[in-house]
Design a protein around this motif. Structure first.
Motif, mmCIF file in Angstrom:
data_model
loop_
_atom_site.group_PDB
_atom_site.id
_atom_site.type_symbol
_atom_site.label_atom_id
_atom_site.label_comp_id
_atom_site.label_asym_id
_atom_site.label_seq_id
_atom_site.Cartn_x
_atom_site.Cartn_y
_atom_site.Cartn_z
ATOM 1 N N TYR A 8 -9.251 -9.845 -9.770
ATOM 2 C CA TYR A 8 -9.737 -8.636 -9.353
ATOM 3 C C TYR A 8 -9.234 -7.408 -10.083
ATOM 4 O O TYR A 8 -9.469 -6.308 -9.516
ATOM 5 C CB TYR A 8 -9.586 -8.685 -7.949
ATOM 6 N N ALA A 9 -8.351 -7.641 -11.123
ATOM 7 C CA ALA A 9 -7.833 -6.450 -11.593
ATOM 8 C C ALA A 9 -8.816 -5.496 -12.253
ATOM 9 O O ALA A 9 -8.635 -4.272 -12.027
ATOM 10 C CB ALA A 9 -6.923 -6.927 -12.964
ATOM 11 N N THR A 10 -10.175 -5.831 -12.846
ATOM 12 C CA THR A 10 -11.100 -4.841 -13.054
ATOM 13 C C THR A 10 -11.617 -4.286 -11.981
ATOM 14 O O THR A 10 -11.822 -2.848 -11.964
ATOM 15 C CB THR A 10 -12.265 -5.562 -14.120
ATOM 16 N N ALA A 11 -12.118 -4.776 -11.023
ATOM 17 C CA ALA A 11 -12.486 -4.379 -9.780
ATOM 18 C C ALA A 11 -11.478 -3.373 -9.135
ATOM 19 O O ALA A 11 -11.894 -2.180 -8.763
ATOM 20 C CB ALA A 11 -12.935 -5.353 -8.764
ATOM 21 N N ARG A 12 -10.292 -3.823 -9.103
ATOM 22 C CA ARG A 12 -9.030 -3.001 -8.490
ATOM 23 C C ARG A 12 -9.201 -1.803 -9.171
ATOM 24 O O ARG A 12 -9.096 -0.860 -8.630
ATOM 25 C CB ARG A 12 -7.805 -3.708 -8.395
ATOM 26 N N ALA A 13 -9.096 -1.663 -10.320
ATOM 27 C CA ALA A 13 -9.081 -0.542 -11.504
ATOM 28 C C ALA A 13 -10.107 0.413 -10.991
ATOM 29 O O ALA A 13 -9.849 1.383 -10.961
ATOM 30 C CB ALA A 13 -8.649 -0.718 -12.836
ATOM 31 N N GLN A 14 -11.154 -0.017 -10.961
ATOM 32 C CA GLN A 14 -12.350 0.744 -10.678
ATOM 33 C C GLN A 14 -12.271 1.377 -9.381
ATOM 34 O O GLN A 14 -12.528 2.504 -9.267
ATOM 35 C CB GLN A 14 -13.674 -0.143 -10.842
ATOM 36 N N VAL A 15 -12.005 0.599 -8.467
ATOM 37 C CA VAL A 15 -11.966 1.258 -7.067
ATOM 38 C C VAL A 15 -10.850 2.257 -7.182
ATOM 39 O O VAL A 15 -11.121 3.188 -6.392
ATOM 40 C CB VAL A 15 -11.635 0.230 -6.049
ATOM 41 N N ARG A 16 -9.714 1.954 -7.561
ATOM 42 C CA ARG A 16 -8.525 2.897 -7.644
ATOM 43 C C ARG A 16 -9.224 4.321 -8.243
ATOM 44 O O ARG A 16 -8.602 5.466 -7.815
ATOM 45 C CB ARG A 16 -7.544 2.410 -8.419
ATOM 46 N N THR A 17 -10.033 4.381 -9.210
ATOM 47 C CA THR A 17 -10.598 5.619 -9.572
ATOM 48 C C THR A 17 -11.420 6.266 -8.746
ATOM 49 O O THR A 17 -11.907 7.397 -8.971
ATOM 50 C CB THR A 17 -11.365 5.214 -10.905
ATOM 51 N N LEU A 18 -12.044 5.451 -7.475
ATOM 52 C CA LEU A 18 -12.945 5.971 -6.705
ATOM 53 C C LEU A 18 -12.259 6.649 -5.393
ATOM 54 O O LEU A 18 -13.231 7.138 -4.571
ATOM 55 C CB LEU A 18 -13.829 4.895 -6.292
ATOM 56 N N VAL A 19 -11.283 6.210 -5.152
ATOM 57 C CA VAL A 19 -10.475 6.455 -3.916
ATOM 58 C C VAL A 19 -9.312 7.253 -4.043
ATOM 59 O O VAL A 19 -8.698 7.119 -5.009
ATOM 60 C CB VAL A 19 -10.323 5.229 -2.938
ATOM 61 N N SER A 20 -8.942 8.055 -3.010
ATOM 62 C CA SER A 20 -7.488 8.692 -3.103
ATOM 63 C C SER A 20 -6.487 7.583 -2.897
ATOM 64 O O SER A 20 -6.714 6.452 -2.476
ATOM 65 C CB SER A 20 -7.360 9.887 -2.155
ATOM 66 N N ASP A 21 -5.327 7.828 -3.240
ATOM 67 C CA ASP A 21 -3.922 7.036 -2.654
ATOM 68 C C ASP A 21 -3.870 6.647 -1.110
ATOM 69 O O ASP A 21 -3.784 5.822 -1.074
ATOM 70 C CB ASP A 21 -2.579 7.693 -3.180
ATOM 71 N N ASP A 22 -4.383 8.064 -0.568
ATOM 72 C CA ASP A 22 -4.398 7.806 1.002
ATOM 73 C C ASP A 22 -5.455 6.754 1.554
ATOM 74 O O ASP A 22 -5.341 5.938 2.188
ATOM 75 C CB ASP A 22 -4.620 9.100 1.810
ATOM 76 N N GLU A 23 -6.622 6.812 0.906
ATOM 77 C CA GLU A 23 -7.576 5.810 1.115
ATOM 78 C C GLU A 23 -7.341 4.624 0.795
ATOM 79 O O GLU A 23 -7.663 3.433 1.383
ATOM 80 C CB GLU A 23 -9.083 6.491 0.412
ATOM 81 N N TRP A 24 -6.816 4.227 -0.373
ATOM 82 C CA TRP A 24 -6.438 2.981 -0.859
ATOM 83 C C TRP A 24 -5.530 2.525 0.085
ATOM 84 O O TRP A 24 -5.645 1.356 0.632
ATOM 85 C CB TRP A 24 -5.801 3.059 -2.171
ATOM 86 N N ASP A 25 -4.436 3.305 0.508
ATOM 87 C CA ASP A 25 -3.538 2.616 1.524
ATOM 88 C C ASP A 25 -3.819 2.334 2.730
ATOM 89 O O ASP A 25 -3.700 1.292 3.261
ATOM 90 C CB ASP A 25 -2.064 3.740 1.761
ATOM 91 N N ALA A 26 -4.959 3.235 3.141
ATOM 92 C CA ALA A 26 -5.465 2.770 4.478
ATOM 93 C C ALA A 26 -6.545 1.512 4.477
ATOM 94 O O ALA A 26 -6.392 0.834 5.403
ATOM 95 C CB ALA A 26 -6.411 3.938 4.750
ATOM 96 N N ALA A 27 -7.166 1.294 3.171
ATOM 97 C CA ALA A 27 -7.933 0.469 3.292
ATOM 98 C C ALA A 27 -7.201 -1.051 3.029
ATOM 99 O O ALA A 27 -7.249 -2.126 3.755
ATOM 100 C CB ALA A 27 -8.769 0.216 1.950
ATOM 101 N N ARG A 28 -5.977 -0.920 2.534
ATOM 102 C CA ARG A 28 -5.236 -2.175 2.232
ATOM 103 C C ARG A 28 -4.433 -2.567 3.548
ATOM 104 O O ARG A 28 -4.378 -3.536 4.014
ATOM 105 C CB ARG A 28 -3.946 -1.652 1.156
ATOM 106 N N ARG A 29 -4.119 -1.520 4.287
ATOM 107 C CA ARG A 29 -3.591 -1.812 5.603
ATOM 108 C C ARG A 29 -4.564 -2.411 6.636
ATOM 109 O O ARG A 29 -4.138 -3.372 7.394
ATOM 110 C CB ARG A 29 -2.953 -0.463 6.372
ATOM 111 N N MET A 30 -5.807 -2.027 6.441
ATOM 112 C CA MET A 30 -6.875 -2.621 7.411
ATOM 113 C C MET A 30 -7.389 -4.040 7.336
ATOM 114 O O MET A 30 -7.814 -4.715 7.977
ATOM 115 C CB MET A 30 -8.074 -1.786 7.339
ATOM 116 N N VAL A 31 -7.112 -4.499 5.982
ATOM 117 C CA VAL A 31 -7.337 -5.847 5.743
ATOM 118 C C VAL A 31 -6.589 -6.790 6.581
ATOM 119 O O VAL A 31 -7.104 -7.950 7.031
ATOM 120 C CB VAL A 31 -6.933 -6.009 4.440
#
Length: 122
Positions: free
Chosen positions: A67-90
């Motif tokens: 999922y490296a390509t998808a992960r990189a794309q998502v990282r460009t679409l969300v802030s660090d805080d949004e990324w961290d929140a999404a990761r915690r919610m999993v």
């Protein structure tokens, strides 16, 4: 997406399909926000494919190259805080919020339920 009976459209069930449907929905959402316009019917179909990240935790695993390509794309679409929140919610994305469960049990108790078998479908 797959159509099942009466024209209903359901989200993909393969993790990779879910990941890419989520990426498409998130990309579109950011485009809509930037343009300041509401979603068209076609846009809504793309947004409806959003399934969250609970079934696809591998997108947050930096060691998973699948999922490296998808992960990189998502990282460009969300802030660090949004990324961290999404990761915690999993971790609890498949569970009912305790406040909701407590309210449901309170309602059942008020209706007279005090014992018996209970099924909580996942």
């Amino acid at each position: 997406m797959a159509a099942h009976g009466r024209g209903a459209v359901h989200a993909h069930t393969r993790p990779a399909d879910r990941v890419w449907a989520n990426v498409a929905a998130l990309t579109l959402l950011r485009d809509l926000e930037a343009a300041g316009r509401p979603a068209t019917a076609a846009d809504q179909a793309v947004l409806a494919r959003w399934s969250g990240w609970g079934a696809t935790p591998a997108i947050f695993d930096e060691t998973d190259d699948k999922y490296a390509t998808a992960r990189a794309q998502v990282r460009t679409l969300v802030s660090d805080d949004e990324w961290d929140a999404a990761r915690r919610m999993v971790l609890n994305a498949h569970y009912t919020d305790p406040a909701i469960a407590q309210a449901m049990w309170a309602a059942l108790t008020q209706l007279g339920f005090d014992s018996g078998r209970v099924l909580e479908p996942g």
